[in-house]
Scaffold this motif. Structure first.
Motif, PDB file in Angstrom:
ATOM      1  N   GLY A 126       0.786  -1.232   0.000  1.00 27.27           N
ATOM      2  CA  GLY A 126       0.000   0.000   0.000  1.00 27.27           C
ATOM      3  C   GLY A 126       0.817   1.280   0.000  1.00 27.27           C
ATOM      4  N   ARG A 127       0.261   2.311   0.618  1.00 30.10           N
ATOM      5  CA  ARG A 127       0.836   3.662   0.576  1.00 30.10           C
ATOM      6  C   ARG A 127       2.171   3.766   1.300  1.00 30.10           C
ATOM      7  N   GLY A 128       2.452   2.853   2.203  1.00 30.87           N
ATOM      8  CA  GLY A 128       3.702   2.921   2.956  1.00 30.87           C
ATOM      9  C   GLY A 128       4.873   2.253   2.260  1.00 30.87           C
ATOM     10  N   ALA A 129       4.738   1.977   0.983  1.00 32.42           N
ATOM     11  CA  ALA A 129       5.793   1.279   0.246  1.00 32.42           C
ATOM     12  C   ALA A 129       7.075   2.091   0.194  1.00 32.42           C
ATOM     13  N   ASP A 130       8.178   1.385   0.345  1.00 34.20           N
ATOM     14  CA  ASP A 130       9.490   1.967   0.080  1.00 34.20           C
ATOM     15  C   ASP A 130      10.306   0.911  -0.657  1.00 34.20           C
ATOM     16  N   GLY A 131      11.511   1.266  -0.997  1.00 32.43           N
ATOM     17  CA  GLY A 131      12.330   0.350  -1.797  1.00 32.43           C
ATOM     18  C   GLY A 131      12.516  -1.005  -1.158  1.00 32.43           C
ATOM     19  N   GLN A 132      12.778  -1.021   0.132  1.00 37.15           N
ATOM     20  CA  GLN A 132      13.040  -2.294   0.807  1.00 37.15           C
ATOM     21  C   GLN A 132      11.803  -3.181   0.849  1.00 37.15           C
ATOM     22  N   THR A 133      10.648  -2.608   1.138  1.00 34.83           N
ATOM     23  CA  THR A 133       9.440  -3.439   1.200  1.00 34.83           C
ATOM     24  C   THR A 133       9.076  -3.998  -0.176  1.00 34.83           C
ATOM     25  N   VAL A 134       9.332  -3.221  -1.217  1.00 32.36           N
ATOM     26  CA  VAL A 134       9.055  -3.711  -2.574  1.00 32.36           C
ATOM     27  C   VAL A 134      10.036  -4.821  -2.939  1.00 32.36           C
ATOM     28  N   ARG A 135      11.321  -4.613  -2.665  1.00 30.99           N
ATOM     29  CA  ARG A 135      12.306  -5.672  -2.944  1.00 30.99           C
ATOM     30  C   ARG A 135      11.990  -6.930  -2.129  1.00 30.99           C
ATOM     31  N   ASP A 136      11.561  -6.748  -0.877  1.00 28.06           N
ATOM     32  CA  ASP A 136      11.196  -7.894  -0.040  1.00 28.06           C
ATOM     33  C   ASP A 136       9.989  -8.644  -0.613  1.00 28.06           C
ATOM     34  N   THR A 176       2.265   0.075  -7.125  1.00 24.78           N
ATOM     35  CA  THR A 176       2.689   0.238  -5.733  1.00 24.78           C
ATOM     36  C   THR A 176       3.449   1.544  -5.563  1.00 24.78           C
ATOM     37  N   ALA A 177       4.325   1.845  -6.511  1.00 29.70           N
ATOM     38  CA  ALA A 177       5.096   3.093  -6.445  1.00 29.70           C
ATOM     39  C   ALA A 177       4.165   4.307  -6.520  1.00 29.70           C
ATOM     40  N   ARG A 178       3.199   4.263  -7.431  1.00 27.29           N
ATOM     41  CA  ARG A 178       2.259   5.385  -7.539  1.00 27.29           C
ATOM     42  C   ARG A 178       1.456   5.567  -6.255  1.00 27.29           C
ATOM     43  N   SER A 179       1.058   4.473  -5.645  1.00 32.44           N
ATOM     44  CA  SER A 179       0.285   4.583  -4.409  1.00 32.44           C
ATOM     45  C   SER A 179       1.138   5.152  -3.276  1.00 32.44           C
ATOM     46  N   ILE A 194       5.033   8.240  -5.807  1.00 26.21           N
ATOM     47  CA  ILE A 194       6.023   8.450  -6.865  1.00 26.21           C
ATOM     48  C   ILE A 194       5.269   8.777  -8.150  1.00 26.21           C
ATOM     49  N   GLU A 195       5.749   9.800  -8.859  1.00 27.07           N
ATOM     50  CA  GLU A 195       5.045  10.228 -10.070  1.00 27.07           C
ATOM     51  C   GLU A 195       5.070   9.137 -11.134  1.00 27.07           C
ATOM     52  N   VAL A 196       4.124   9.217 -12.050  1.00 29.25           N
ATOM     53  CA  VAL A 196       3.793   8.122 -12.959  1.00 29.25           C
ATOM     54  C   VAL A 196       4.972   7.634 -13.793  1.00 29.25           C
ATOM     55  N   ILE A 197       5.687   8.523 -14.455  1.00 31.60           N
ATOM     56  CA  ILE A 197       6.778   8.073 -15.332  1.00 31.60           C
ATOM     57  C   ILE A 197       7.872   7.388 -14.525  1.00 31.60           C
ATOM     58  N   ARG A 198       8.266   7.974 -13.407  1.00 30.69           N
ATOM     59  CA  ARG A 198       9.297   7.342 -12.571  1.00 30.69           C
ATOM     60  C   ARG A 198       8.797   6.006 -12.012  1.00 30.69           C
ATOM     61  N   ALA A 199       7.522   5.931 -11.677  1.00 33.96           N
ATOM     62  CA  ALA A 199       6.948   4.678 -11.175  1.00 33.96           C
ATOM     63  C   ALA A 199       6.994   3.603 -12.263  1.00 33.96           C
ATOM     64  N   ASP A 200       6.653   3.981 -13.486  1.00 36.63           N
ATOM     65  CA  ASP A 200       6.701   3.023 -14.591  1.00 36.63           C
ATOM     66  C   ASP A 200       8.122   2.542 -14.847  1.00 36.63           C
ATOM     67  N   ILE A 201       9.073   3.464 -14.808  1.00 33.84           N
ATOM     68  CA  ILE A 201      10.479   3.093 -15.017  1.00 33.84           C
ATOM     69  C   ILE A 201      10.947   2.165 -13.907  1.00 33.84           C
ATOM     70  N   LEU A 202      10.598   2.496 -12.684  1.00 37.47           N
ATOM     71  CA  LEU A 202      10.970   1.663 -11.551  1.00 37.47           C
ATOM     72  C   LEU A 202      10.349   0.270 -11.674  1.00 37.47           C
ATOM     73  N   GLY A 203       9.086   0.199 -12.036  1.00 43.80           N
ATOM     74  CA  GLY A 203       8.426  -1.098 -12.207  1.00 43.80           C
ATOM     75  C   GLY A 203       9.120  -1.943 -13.252  1.00 43.80           C
TER      76      GLY A 203
END
Length: 194
Positions: free
Chosen positions: A80-90, A138-141, A144-153
Motif C-alpha cells: 500500500g501507501r507505505g511502500a518503500d524500496g526495501q518493502t518492494v524488494r522484499d 505500488t510506487a504510484r500509491s 512516486i510520479e507516474v513516469i518514474r513509477a513506470d520506469i521503476l516497475g
C-alpha cells in the motif's frame, strides 16, 4: 504405459511426470513438434490429466514461476501507501527464493536445443508486464510520479527476470540465484527506492 527410462524409479506425481516428459520431448524433437498428446503418452497419463495441471504446453514451463508471481502481486498489493524500496524488494525476492532447477530453468538453459527461443521471449514479456505493472502501481500509491513509477516497475521486473535467465543459462555450480538477484537489484540502485 511408462518408458524404459522410468524403470526402477518411484512414480512421481502426475504434474512432475508430465513436466519431465515434456522437457524430454522438447529436447528430443523440439517444442513446436511436440504435442500435448505426445507429452501425455510419454508420461503415461490421460489428456484430461494434463489439463488438471496445465492449461497449455507453455504452462508446463511457467506454472511454478507464475504461482510465485501471483504471490508477489498479493504481497505488493498489501504494501500500500507505505511502500518503500526495501518493502518492494522484499515482496519480489520470494519469486526467486529457493527456486530449484525446474522445467523453466531447463528451457532457458537449453532454449536452442528445445526450440523455445521465441516462446521464451514472448512469455517472458508477459511476466515482465505483470510484474512491472504491479510494482509501478505500488510506487504510484506511495506517491512516486507516474513516469518514474513506470520506469521503476520495469527496472525491478527486469532485475527479477534477468537474474533468473542468467542463473539458468550459466548452469549449476556458478553463482547462486540469490547472488544474481542481489547483483541485479544493485543495478537498480540509482532509481528511487535504490
Amino acid at each position: 504405459m511408462t518408458t524404459a527410462s522410468r524403470a526402477g524409479r518411484p512414480r512421481a506425481s502426475s504434474r512432475e511426470t508430465l513436466a519431465e516428459a515434456a522437457c524430454e520431448l522438447f529436447l528430443e524433437q523440439g517444442y513446436e513438434a511436440t504435442s500435448i498428446v505426445d507429452i501425455t503418452r510419454r508420461a503415461g497419463v490421460s489428456r484430461s490429466s494434463f489439463f488438471n495441471y496445465f492449461s497449455s504446453k507453455s504452462d508446463v514451463l511457467w506454472s511454478e514461476f507464475d504461482a510465485r508471481i501471483d504471490a508477489a502481486l498479493v504481497a505488493l498489493a498489501r504494501v500500500g501507501r507505505g511502500a518503500d524500496g526495501q518493502t518492494v524488494r522484499d515482496a519480489l525476492r520470494p519469486i526467486l527464493e529457493g527456486l530449484a532447477p525446474d522445467p523453466l530453468a531447463l528451457a532457458m538453459r537449453n532454449a536452442s536445443a528445445m526450440g523455445v527461443e521465441a516462446e521464451l521471449i514472448r512469455d517472458t514479456g508477459l511476466r515482465h508486464a505483470r510484474l512491472a505493472s504491479a510494482v509501478a502501481a505500488t510506487a504510484r500509491s506511495a506517491g512516486i510520479e507516474v513516469i518514474r513509477a513506470d520506469i521503476l516497475g520495469s527496472a525491478l521486473a527486469t532485475a527479477v527476470l534477468s537474474s533468473l535467465r542468467v542463473w539458468a543459462e550459466q548452469g549449476a555450480g556458478q553463482a547462486t540465484l540469490d547472488e544474481k538477484l542481489d547483483e541485479a537489484m544493485r543495478s537498480v540502485h540509482d532509481l528511487p527506492w535504490g
